[in-house]
Design an enzyme around this catalytic site. Structure first.
Site, short mmCIF file in Angstrom:
data_model
loop_
_atom_site.label_atom_id
_atom_site.label_comp_id
_atom_site.label_asym_id
_atom_site.label_seq_id
_atom_site.Cartn_x
_atom_site.Cartn_y
_atom_site.Cartn_z
N HIS A 180 -59.83 -88.52 -118.10
CA HIS A 180 -59.22 -87.43 -117.33
C HIS A 180 -57.69 -87.51 -117.45
O HIS A 180 -57.04 -86.47 -117.59
CB HIS A 180 -59.64 -87.52 -115.86
CG HIS A 180 -59.11 -86.40 -115.02
ND1 HIS A 180 -59.51 -85.10 -115.22
CD2 HIS A 180 -58.20 -86.36 -114.01
CE1 HIS A 180 -58.88 -84.31 -114.36
NE2 HIS A 180 -58.07 -85.05 -113.62
N CYS A 193 -59.91 -79.66 -110.65
CA CYS A 193 -59.77 -80.07 -112.04
C CYS A 193 -61.04 -80.68 -112.62
O CYS A 193 -61.07 -81.07 -113.79
CB CYS A 193 -58.59 -81.01 -112.18
SG CYS A 193 -57.10 -80.25 -111.51
N HIS A 212 -52.64 -79.76 -118.95
CA HIS A 212 -53.77 -79.85 -118.03
C HIS A 212 -54.30 -78.45 -117.73
O HIS A 212 -53.64 -77.67 -117.04
CB HIS A 212 -53.31 -80.55 -116.74
CG HIS A 212 -54.43 -80.93 -115.82
ND1 HIS A 212 -55.73 -80.53 -116.02
CD2 HIS A 212 -54.44 -81.68 -114.69
CE1 HIS A 212 -56.49 -81.01 -115.05
NE2 HIS A 212 -55.73 -81.72 -114.24
N PHE A 242 -58.81 -82.49 -107.25
CA PHE A 242 -58.36 -82.47 -105.85
C PHE A 242 -59.57 -82.13 -104.98
O PHE A 242 -60.34 -81.21 -105.29
CB PHE A 242 -57.30 -81.39 -105.65
CG PHE A 242 -55.92 -81.78 -106.13
CD1 PHE A 242 -55.61 -83.07 -106.50
CD2 PHE A 242 -54.93 -80.82 -106.20
CE1 PHE A 242 -54.34 -83.41 -106.92
CE2 PHE A 242 -53.64 -81.14 -106.62
CZ PHE A 242 -53.35 -82.44 -106.99
N GLU A 261 -57.86 -94.58 -113.06
CA GLU A 261 -58.97 -94.34 -113.99
C GLU A 261 -59.21 -95.56 -114.88
O GLU A 261 -60.36 -95.88 -115.20
CB GLU A 261 -58.70 -93.10 -114.83
CG GLU A 261 -59.90 -92.72 -115.72
CD GLU A 261 -59.69 -91.42 -116.49
OE1 GLU A 261 -58.56 -90.90 -116.51
OE2 GLU A 261 -60.69 -90.94 -117.07
N LYS A 320 -55.12 -84.40 -122.94
CA LYS A 320 -54.14 -83.63 -122.15
C LYS A 320 -52.71 -83.91 -122.62
O LYS A 320 -51.81 -83.13 -122.33
CB LYS A 320 -54.25 -83.97 -120.66
CG LYS A 320 -55.51 -83.40 -119.98
CD LYS A 320 -55.46 -83.62 -118.48
CE LYS A 320 -56.73 -83.11 -117.80
NZ LYS A 320 -57.86 -84.05 -117.93
#
Lengths: 408, 79
Positions: free
Chosen positions: A303, A163, A337, A396, A314, A332
């Site tokens: 994010h 991502c 996403h 990831f 975050e 998002k």
């Protein structure tokens, strides 16, 4: 040695919110959700039956025969790249193809082609498998197609960092121009994996929202009721250009890509570091690389994917790395996403925030998490003068990418 | 099946697979030079033709099928 400045001179996108940048941006400012119910028959068996599908079907943009040879992720990368290229005005600028590069990645690649051709293999045997299978499923396919159609000869690259891919591809474009390997790089990300297998995989990780009855309310970063991310598809592409090259041709400049920071956690294959150590280092590197002060970063396009753990990690990282002054948003909440395209689409949103002095909203933030201790443009767009902004992307594998954009 | 019928069947396949205008398909036309059929699309054309006409076209025969007429003759002989 004087630093080579890099600016953004073209934008392109096709997203769940619109078939181009203008319609996507309008939808963001209006706080519209691109998430809907999956009506395909296969969705019935899945625990997750919502997604953010493209607003404009690629079949209405590209011709049928061309689409036969393209994975959906390739088709939409081409659509977004051609928009960005036209927007930049470079088509008529006499650019030497040997000075044009491409850096476009995908988080998952041509998985839908792989699965569809496997169905054919099982049902009809190997001779029926399409001869276009390999160029359709290869992870470098989107970058290669864009490079082919724009005749780019300075190198075509396709990073993969889950991502964080879209943002890392843009960071690589910055490096290419700074290193003198290209004057212009078409950079960004693409993703199109709304298919039962990837959805089942993410759902088995318990990473996705199962708010199937309220699709538009399912992506809700930082809200107490958040229960996972909503899968989206789309592509975002930017044209990066050496600043003096852009100035010499009188190009319209959106913003400066002032700096990038890339780190890896070295901690866990999927869990972010609990204190956000890797994210903090990425943000610090980006700010240092951009040669701006923490206090200059007045806005962050976060994010924030709407997962219980990641959203708050975050916040912790941002407080440590920047302080408590920036105004945040999580687009998002509207786009879903876009995985490997997320960092590119959110870079575009960040750039337009700088241009228009308006922060798009984080929708569905009805009941903020107690840990949300930073200011968020909740539920409606907010006017704000933004000379410099940060875009975060994490993936990831422990990938952290921070990009700093500044007003020119 | 007449040669014209085979040609018409190939034209349908060429339109579906490679976007060739059926009006352009004639026995004298070269697949690559006149109709712009690239090597991967030619593979698709062959597989579709095998299915449509109930014939086998081995890979080592495909290189001899330069024109639509070559393909028509091969299919006519096999069927």
């Amino acid at each position: 040695m004087s630093r080579i400045d890099v600016v953004v001179t073209g934008l392109g996108a096709t997203t769940p919110l619109g078939g181009d940048v203008a319609s996507t941006w309008d939808a963001m400012l209006a706080g519209r959700s691109g998430v809907g119910a999956l009506t395909q028959e296969w969705a019935g068996q899945l625990p997750v039956r919502i997604a953010a599908e493209l607003a404009v079907d690629p079949a209405t943009v590209l011709d049928r025969v061309k689409l036969r040879r393209l994975d959906r992720s390739e088709a939409i990368a081409l659509i977004a790249a051609h928009q960005a290229w036209a927007d930049s005005g470079l088509a008529d600028a006499g650019l030497d193809p040997e000075r044009l590069g491409v850096s476009i990645g995908s988080g998952i690649g041509g998985a839908v082609t792989l699965l569809a051709q496997d169905d054919i293999l099982e049902a009809s045997g190997p001779r029926r498998v399409s001869p276009h299978t390999v160029p359709m499923l290869m992870p470098n396919g989107p970058a290669a197609w864009v490079g082919l159609e724009l005749r780019a000869q300075a190198g075509v690259h396709s990073v993969a960092s889950a991502c964080a891919t879209g943002a890392e591809a843009i960071a690589l474009g910055l490096d290419m121009i700074r290193a003198g390997r290209a004057d212009v790089v078409v950079a960004g990300g693409t993703e199109a994996v709304i298919h039962p297998l990837p959805i089942a995989g993410f759902a088995s990780m318990r990473a996705m929202s199962t708010r199937n009855d309220e699709p538009e309310r399912a992506s809700r970063p930082w809200d107490k009721g958040r229960d996972g991310f909503v899968l989206g598809e789309g592509s975002g592409i930017v044209v990066l250009e050496r600043a003096d090259h852009a100035a010499a041709r009188g190009a319209r400049v959106y913003a400066r890509l002032a700096g990038a920071g890339i780190t890896s956690d070295g901690y866990d294959i999927v869990q972010p570091h609990p204190e956000g150590a890797g994210a903090i280092r990425a943000i610090a590197k980006a700010i240092s690389d951009a040669d701006v002060a923490k206090s200059d970063i007045v806005h962050v396009n976060a994010h924030a994917t709407s997962t219980p753990v990641g959203d708050m990690a975050e916040i912790t990282a941002l407080r440590t790395a920047l302080g408590d002054h920036p105004v945040l948003t999580a687009t998002k909440s509207m786009s879903g996403h876009l995985l490997g395209a997320a960092g590119a689409l959110e870079s575009i949103a960040t750039i337009l925030t700088i241009r228009d002095s308006v922060v798009p909203p984080t929708i569905n933030l009805d009941d903020p998490d107690d840990g949300l201790t930073l200011d968020v443009a909740a539920n409606k767009a907010r006017q704000l003068d933004v000379p410099a902004a940060l875009n975060n992307s994490f993936g990831f594998g422990g990938h952290n990418v921070a990009l700093v954009f500044t007003r020119v | 099946m007449t040669r014209d019928e085979i040609t018409a069947g190939l034209a349908e396949i060429l339109e579906e697979v490679a976007g060739v205008n059926p009006d352009d398909v004639a026995e004298g036309k070269s697949f690559t030079d006149d109709l712009d059929v690239d090597s991967l699309s030619m593979v698709e054309v062959v597989v579709a033709a095998e299915e449509k006409f109930g014939v086998k076209i081995p890979d080592n025969e495909v290189q001899n099928l330069k024109t639509v007429g070559d393909a028509v003759s091969y299919i006519e002989a096999q069927s």
